[in-house]
Design a protein around this motif. Structure first.
Motif, mmCIF file in Angstrom:
data_model
loop_
_atom_site.group_PDB
_atom_site.id
_atom_site.type_symbol
_atom_site.label_atom_id
_atom_site.label_comp_id
_atom_site.label_asym_id
_atom_site.label_seq_id
_atom_site.Cartn_x
_atom_site.Cartn_y
_atom_site.Cartn_z
ATOM 1 N N MET A 152 4.806 8.831 -0.779
ATOM 2 C CA MET A 152 4.347 8.105 -1.935
ATOM 3 C C MET A 152 3.190 7.219 -1.503
ATOM 4 S SD MET A 152 6.899 5.052 -3.441
ATOM 5 C CE MET A 152 8.239 6.156 -3.429
ATOM 6 N N THR A 153 2.230 7.031 -2.391
ATOM 7 C CA THR A 153 1.064 6.211 -2.062
ATOM 8 C C THR A 153 1.416 4.725 -2.152
ATOM 9 O OG1 THR A 153 0.229 6.019 -4.322
ATOM 10 C CG2 THR A 153 -0.474 7.968 -3.038
ATOM 11 N N VAL A 154 0.576 3.902 -1.561
ATOM 12 C CA VAL A 154 0.792 2.450 -1.631
ATOM 13 C C VAL A 154 0.783 1.986 -3.087
ATOM 14 C CG1 VAL A 154 -0.120 0.186 -0.984
ATOM 15 C CG2 VAL A 154 -0.109 2.036 0.671
ATOM 16 N N ARG A 155 -0.090 2.551 -3.899
ATOM 17 C CA ARG A 155 -0.133 2.176 -5.318
ATOM 18 C C ARG A 155 1.205 2.491 -5.987
ATOM 19 N NH1 ARG A 155 -4.525 4.952 -7.524
ATOM 20 N NH2 ARG A 155 -5.801 3.114 -7.299
ATOM 21 N N GLU A 156 1.708 3.704 -5.804
ATOM 22 C CA GLU A 156 2.993 4.104 -6.392
ATOM 23 C C GLU A 156 4.135 3.254 -5.843
ATOM 24 O OE1 GLU A 156 1.898 8.851 -6.854
ATOM 25 O OE2 GLU A 156 2.809 8.099 -5.005
ATOM 26 N N PHE A 157 4.107 3.026 -4.551
ATOM 27 C CA PHE A 157 5.115 2.240 -3.843
ATOM 28 C C PHE A 157 5.194 0.817 -4.410
ATOM 29 C CE2 PHE A 157 5.926 -0.440 -0.031
ATOM 30 C CZ PHE A 157 7.136 0.082 0.398
ATOM 31 N N SER A 158 4.036 0.177 -4.572
ATOM 32 C CA SER A 158 4.021 -1.204 -5.073
ATOM 33 C C SER A 158 4.515 -1.274 -6.515
ATOM 34 C CB SER A 158 2.627 -1.816 -4.952
ATOM 35 O OG SER A 158 1.694 -1.156 -5.775
ATOM 36 N N LEU A 159 4.173 -0.294 -7.313
ATOM 37 C CA LEU A 159 4.636 -0.269 -8.705
ATOM 38 C C LEU A 159 6.141 -0.027 -8.779
ATOM 39 C CD1 LEU A 159 1.765 1.732 -10.418
ATOM 40 C CD2 LEU A 159 2.321 -0.689 -10.766
ATOM 41 N N GLU A 160 6.622 0.939 -8.020
ATOM 42 C CA GLU A 160 8.041 1.289 -8.053
ATOM 43 C C GLU A 160 8.929 0.137 -7.583
ATOM 44 O OE1 GLU A 160 11.039 4.365 -5.829
ATOM 45 O OE2 GLU A 160 9.160 5.186 -6.615
ATOM 46 N N GLY A 189 7.967 -3.096 -7.361
ATOM 47 C CA GLY A 189 7.648 -4.363 -8.015
ATOM 48 C C GLY A 189 7.012 -5.399 -7.115
ATOM 49 N N PHE A 190 6.290 -4.949 -6.085
ATOM 50 C CA PHE A 190 5.609 -5.879 -5.205
ATOM 51 C C PHE A 190 4.290 -6.324 -5.828
ATOM 52 C CE2 PHE A 190 7.740 -3.335 -1.625
ATOM 53 C CZ PHE A 190 8.876 -4.124 -1.677
ATOM 54 N N GLU A 191 3.926 -7.567 -5.594
ATOM 55 C CA GLU A 191 2.651 -8.095 -6.075
ATOM 56 C C GLU A 191 1.536 -7.584 -5.168
ATOM 57 O OE1 GLU A 191 0.303 -12.349 -6.561
ATOM 58 O OE2 GLU A 191 2.415 -12.357 -5.991
ATOM 59 N N VAL A 192 0.469 -7.113 -5.766
ATOM 60 C CA VAL A 192 -0.684 -6.647 -5.002
ATOM 61 C C VAL A 192 -1.595 -7.834 -4.730
ATOM 62 C CG1 VAL A 192 -2.729 -5.176 -5.028
ATOM 63 C CG2 VAL A 192 -0.572 -4.334 -5.998
ATOM 64 N N LEU A 193 -1.822 -8.124 -3.463
ATOM 65 C CA LEU A 193 -2.754 -9.181 -3.082
ATOM 66 C C LEU A 193 -4.126 -8.600 -2.789
ATOM 67 C CD1 LEU A 193 -0.439 -11.341 -0.797
ATOM 68 C CD2 LEU A 193 -0.900 -11.597 -3.238
ATOM 69 N N CYS A 194 -4.138 -7.405 -2.232
ATOM 70 C CA CYS A 194 -5.376 -6.659 -2.041
ATOM 71 C C CYS A 194 -5.009 -5.212 -1.744
ATOM 72 C CB CYS A 194 -6.223 -7.317 -0.959
ATOM 73 S SG CYS A 194 -6.446 -6.568 0.598
ATOM 74 N N MET A 195 -5.745 -4.285 -2.364
ATOM 75 C CA MET A 195 -5.416 -2.873 -2.192
ATOM 76 C C MET A 195 -6.703 -2.041 -2.086
ATOM 77 S SD MET A 195 -2.808 -0.399 -4.315
ATOM 78 C CE MET A 195 -1.497 -1.588 -4.338
ATOM 79 N N PRO A 196 -7.407 -2.178 -0.960
ATOM 80 C CA PRO A 196 -8.626 -1.387 -0.799
ATOM 81 C C PRO A 196 -8.370 0.091 -0.531
ATOM 82 C CG PRO A 196 -8.194 -2.655 1.182
ATOM 83 C CD PRO A 196 -7.184 -3.090 0.150
ATOM 84 N N GLU A 197 -7.142 0.441 -0.131
ATOM 85 C CA GLU A 197 -6.785 1.827 0.189
ATOM 86 C C GLU A 197 -5.522 2.234 -0.584
ATOM 87 O OE1 GLU A 197 -8.354 3.932 2.388
ATOM 88 O OE2 GLU A 197 -9.925 2.474 2.851
#
Length: 108
Positions: free
Chosen positions: A1-9, A11-19
């Motif tokens: 799973m990608t970091v984007r999918e992982f953070s959404l699933e 419920g982690f707050e995104v502080l920075c997501m360049p990748e």
């Protein structure tokens, strides 16, 4: 799973997501930076309470998919800017390290 999918699933707050498309393939928890450098694997979601800019330096060497600051820890000044500039994803979680690791283990 990608970091984007992982953070959404999870419920982690995104502080920075360049990748956002980095694949999360494992997990690692540790606060002793020299220990993390030698033991975390590329693709891990690294959970820590360390909040200084040295976490970004360690991430560039160990190559985790993301850093997760647990227990509601907020990064020190300059951390997010540095992480963004070198392509390190940084997330935040309110739960303690044990709970965050349990969530990661169930998700991957």
């Amino acid at each position: 799973m990608t970091v984007r999918e992982f953070s959404l699933e999870l419920g982690f707050e995104v502080l920075c997501m360049p990748e956002p498309d980095r694949e999360v393939t494992g997990g690692y928890a540790g606060d002793l930076l020299s220990w993390v450098m030698g033991r975390a694997n590329a693709g891990d979601a690294w959970v820590t309470i360390m909040s200084n800019v040295n976490i970004v330096a360690v991430a560039t060497l160990a190559d985790p998919a993301c850093i997760i600051l647990s227990e509601g820890v907020k990064p020190d000044g300059g951390v997010i800017e540095k992480a963004q500039s070198v392509g390190v994803n940084v997330l935040s979680a309110k739960d303690d390290t044990f709970a965050v690791c349990a969530q990661i283990a169930c998700a991957i």
